[in-house]
Design an enzyme around this catalytic site. Sequence first.
Site, PDB file in Angstrom:
ATOM      1  N   GLU A   1      40.750  -7.840 -34.147  1.00 14.45           N
ATOM      2  CA  GLU A   1      39.613  -8.115 -33.258  1.00 14.45           C
ATOM      3  C   GLU A   1      38.332  -8.349 -34.053  1.00 14.45           C
ATOM      4  OE1 GLU A   1      39.007  -4.802 -30.565  1.00 14.45           O
ATOM      5  OE2 GLU A   1      41.054  -4.181 -30.843  1.00 14.45           O
ATOM      6  N   SER A   2      37.538  -9.277 -33.602  1.00 14.66           N
ATOM      7  CA  SER A   2      36.181  -9.569 -34.125  1.00 14.66           C
ATOM      8  C   SER A   2      36.212 -10.385 -35.413  1.00 14.66           C
ATOM      9  CB  SER A   2      35.379  -8.295 -34.417  1.00 14.66           C
ATOM     10  OG  SER A   2      35.263  -7.506 -33.284  1.00 14.66           O
TER      11      SER A   2
ATOM     12  N   ASN B   1      39.493  -3.336 -35.033  1.00 15.08           N
ATOM     13  CA  ASN B   1      38.211  -4.026 -34.879  1.00 15.08           C
ATOM     14  C   ASN B   1      37.627  -4.234 -36.278  1.00 15.08           C
ATOM     15  OD1 ASN B   1      35.814  -5.109 -34.139  1.00 15.08           O
ATOM     16  ND2 ASN B   1      35.368  -3.601 -32.541  1.00 15.08           N
TER      17      ASN B   1
ATOM     18  N   LYS C   1      32.204 -13.053 -22.904  1.00 14.84           N
ATOM     19  CA  LYS C   1      31.187 -12.202 -23.545  1.00 14.84           C
ATOM     20  C   LYS C   1      29.841 -12.918 -23.528  1.00 14.84           C
ATOM     21  CE  LYS C   1      30.829  -9.887 -28.078  1.00 14.84           C
ATOM     22  NZ  LYS C   1      31.455  -9.858 -29.409  1.00 14.84           N
TER      23      LYS C   1
ATOM     24  N   GLU D   1      41.837   0.905 -29.882  1.00 18.99           N
ATOM     25  CA  GLU D   1      41.077   0.231 -30.945  1.00 18.99           C
ATOM     26  C   GLU D   1      40.672   1.193 -32.057  1.00 18.99           C
ATOM     27  OE1 GLU D   1      37.866  -2.601 -29.886  1.00 18.99           O
ATOM     28  OE2 GLU D   1      36.614  -1.281 -31.115  1.00 18.99           O
TER      29      GLU D   1
ATOM     30  N   LYS E   1      37.113  -4.770 -20.849  1.00 11.90           N
ATOM     31  CA  LYS E   1      36.521  -4.423 -22.145  1.00 11.90           C
ATOM     32  C   LYS E   1      35.261  -3.624 -21.872  1.00 11.90           C
ATOM     33  CE  LYS E   1      36.543  -5.427 -26.713  1.00 11.90           C
ATOM     34  NZ  LYS E   1      35.689  -6.519 -27.209  1.00 11.90           N
TER      35      LYS E   1
ATOM     36  N   GLU F   1      37.839 -13.808 -24.905  1.00 13.37           N
ATOM     37  CA  GLU F   1      36.886 -12.901 -24.267  1.00 13.37           C
ATOM     38  C   GLU F   1      35.741 -13.607 -23.539  1.00 13.37           C
ATOM     39  OE1 GLU F   1      36.404  -8.864 -25.640  1.00 13.37           O
ATOM     40  OE2 GLU F   1      34.525  -9.564 -26.518  1.00 13.37           O
TER      41      GLU F   1
END
Length: 458
Positions: free
Chosen positions: A212-213, A181, A51, A160, A111, A49
């Site tokens: 994710e994350s 997530n 970000k 998500e 995103k 990503e």
Amino acid sequence: MTILTKIIDHKKTELDSLRATEPNFIATAKRPSLYEQLRQTTTVQVIAEMKRASPSKGDIATHVEPVEQAKTYAAAGAACISVLTESKFFKGSFADLNAVARAVDIPLLCKDFIIDPVQIDYAKAAGASVILLIVAALTDEELASLYAYATSLGLDVLVEVHDVEELARALKINPKIVGVNNRNLKTFEVDLAQTAEVAQHLTNNDIVFISESGIWGPEDVEVVAKAGARAVLVGESLMRSDDVVADLQALQIPLTKVKVCGLKTSEHVEAAVQAGADFIGFVFAPSKRRISVEEAIELAKLIPANVKKVGVFVNEDVETIRAIAKTVPLDYIQYHGDETNDFIQQVGLPALKAFSVRDAEDVKKAAAFNVDYYLFDAPGTDFRGGSGHTFDWSLVEEANIPSSKVIVAGGLTVANVAEAVQFVHPAAVDVSSGVERDGIKDSTLIQAFIRNAKGAKQ
Ligand SMILES: O=C(O)c1ccccc1N[C@@H]1O[C@H](COP(=O)(O)O)[C@@H](O)[C@H]1O
């Protein structure tokens, strides 16, 4: 008010100006499907990503130049690049997305907090091939209509969820890609255990499942891969990294390949394919699992090209092997008898050679062969293979064969396959009787075996 509602409220204020102008970006090339790419993976894949900042962390890496970062991600083998386009809280933009789209040709995720079709139009025009729909931000009706709109434009959709309740809502629209997530968007709390919790309820193996994350290194990837994740979406740790290439590549941990052998019905072939088998074995040798060439031809039609079809033979003649390989057709020949290396070279087809292991002398025989894979199995009982017995895995080391060419077989089950993977570190594991109940293959056992094999730490 949670941060999610704050962001969504702000998004609503942007919609009018988006609707008032036509998206105006430089057109970019068509990209490969993220879904297809993730289904064919042999390692955990990384969605890397771009970000700059986030509401929970503030500024993360505002100095990073999106195009250079994207090129580095692509060069390091990222499966997809995610570009934050949300501006107020994440300091991203559609201009970033379009700049990245012009620089790389891999799948590209927009995103953002998408609540209206106009955002999807902008995402597509700026070059995205995938959009994100966050279940927590949408009603069931909004989710269904935005999903239908995005797919009608040829976009992949990452749906998500954070928990089991959101998964139940997501499953109503039959998504192909689901992301868990690990961050709760209402509290910002991050917990990798969310991935395993949600995964338990994700039984449709046609769905590609992403975590994710909160992914900071290979140890985190191991945790979520064990739960069934085939890709991870990683932002902050890569944005803060001093060595993006090395750190991204370290996340691409290998997934053990799985061969399911002795399949005789369409139900079990389909179960194995859906569960992610890499090889399907048809036994043409004397065995209770033996099938006819005609049956194999029909079953082969159900197997996609990325899943390899293996014919198992024991001391068969060259012409018969070649003829069956051509008609089914087969991708590999498994020699499970007393065939010599000369014989295998004479057949001239991609090959697995099985070695029945009683002692170190048996594994050392492998050195005399030049084949694609070296399959170590316990000695047969009634037939030459499929005995359901294990052998001493510590002997494999003595063969001195690179682990990328080693297959472990013999008595593997749902219960012991992870241990075998951790002990031998093979390229693949092979199972027959271990996924049978009362001598018949069992779809649930096939799925559980593949999950445990691929989830095991290499
Ligand atoms: O599975 C069979 O019936 C078979 C018959 C003849 C040769 C090989 C056979 N299968 C191979 O046996 C091992 C593992 O079997 P199991 O898991 O212990 O039952 C594997 O290599 C199969 O391809």
